[in-house]
Design an enzyme around this catalytic site. Structure first.
Site, PDB file in Angstrom:
ATOM      1  N   ALA A   1       3.607  -3.694  -0.403  1.00  0.00           N
ATOM      2  CA  ALA A   1       4.775  -3.974   0.432  1.00  0.00           C
ATOM      3  C   ALA A   1       4.586  -3.227   1.754  1.00  0.00           C
ATOM      4  O   ALA A   1       3.852  -2.233   1.818  1.00  0.00           O
ATOM      5  CB  ALA A   1       6.032  -3.514  -0.285  1.00  0.00           C
TER       6      ALA A   1
ATOM      7  N   GLY B   1       2.614  -3.657  -4.184  1.00  0.00           N
ATOM      8  CA  GLY B   1       3.081  -5.042  -4.240  1.00  0.00           C
ATOM      9  C   GLY B   1       1.954  -6.047  -4.375  1.00  0.00           C
ATOM     10  O   GLY B   1       2.173  -7.170  -4.842  1.00  0.00           O
TER      11      GLY B   1
END
Ligand code: CAA
Length: 261
Positions: free
Chosen positions: A63, A108
């Site tokens: 992320a 992520g």
């Protein structure tokens, strides 16, 4: 789309996260574009998806840390939900999704790969959940999918230490199904996708649903889920054709493509 590419090759759709300058890190725009890309997949035509990252270095490096750095508690939770919603859409997408992991799959990045049905990687791939080193937990499903995939003990070790692992270790612990050279990876992903795409589409979709839904419940309910999805295949054109083809003793016959009906 600014950061997501979509290409169709026969019955296979290839989604590429295309934010190479940031090693394909997932910011809000990437997540929104991924969501829209999935919504736009023509399920009449496409029977398998491949997800990969642009460039030679990274699948997805996590992320976006810049975007997350100033979030409040509420905004952090909302950002987690944004990622989780898209990843769940990918996980429950009606057709199989293969992650072709071509480099870093951190945070992520590891989490989006785990939302796919099948993971294969290049020999330079690196996996890990380094979030605790940033002062957060894995927030796009890592605490839930990693233990389900590699077992609780190994997942806890990876998540608590934040230590990265290389492709060979990812293969050894069952996080990926196969490791290829960088040059071979996409060809192998496309070959696997084409192999899936040539099988009876309703049957393949029902297999995915049976496996996913069955794993979310106990065995007594899981076998009932299987029975319903098994039964659902009967009377389809593909079931009639597939079985008639097997039973036909004419050795000269040539198998026709399945029709999705
Ligand atoms: N977020 C934002 N930008 C990122 C990024 C990320 N996760 N990962 C890499 N980038 C950016 C870098 O900031 C850098 O940008 P600039 O050129 O503008 O400086 C560019 O990508 C190239 O990165 P590096 O210079 O760091 O490349 P490197 O080869 O030296 O290192 C790396 C590569 C080891 C992957 C390193 O970039 C790195 O450690 N990245 C962060 C990995 C990480 O911690 N991921 C988890 C994020 S948290 C998360 O994902 C939470 C969640 O569960 C939802």
């Amino acid at each position: 789309m600014e950061f997501v590419l979509y290409e169709v090759k026969g019955a296979v759709g290839i989604i590429t996260i295309n934010r190479e300058k940031a090693l394909n890190a997932l910011n809000s725009t990437v997540l929104e574009e991924l969501d829209k890309t999935l919504d736009a997949v023509n399920l009449e035509e496409i029977r398998c998806l491949i997800l990969t990252g642009a460039g030679q270095k990274s699948f997805v490096a996590g992320a976006d840390i810049g975007e997350m750095s100033s979030l409040t508690k509420e905004e952090g939770e909302a950002f987690g939900k944004k990622g989780n919603d898209v990843f769940r859409k990918l996980e429950t997408f009606p057709i199989p999704v293969i992650a072709a992991i071509n480099g870093f799959a951190l945070g992520g990045g590891c989490e989006i790969a785990m939302s796919c049905d099948i993971r294969i990687c290049s020999d330079n791939a690196v996996f890990g959940q380094p979030e605790v080193g940033l002062g957060i937990t894995p927030g796009f499903g890592g605490t839930q999918r990693l233990p389900r995939l590699v077992g609780t003990g190994m997942a806890k070790q990876m998540i608590y230490t934040g230590r990265n692992i290389k492709a060979d270790e990812a293969y050894r612990i069952g996080l990926v199904n196969a490791v290829y050279t960088q040059e071979e990876l996409m060809a192998q992903a496309e070959k696997m996708a084409a192999g899936i795409a040539k099988n009876a589409p309703i049957a393949v979709r029902n297999c995915k649903k049976a496996i996913n839904d069955g794993l979310d419940t106990d065995m007594d309910q899981a076998i009932v889920i299987e029975e319903k999805l098994f039964g659902d295949c009967f009377e389809t054109e593909d079931q009639k054709y597939g079985m008639a083809f097997f039973l036909d003793k004419n050795k000269e016959k040539v198998k026709e493509p399945f029709k999705n009906c």
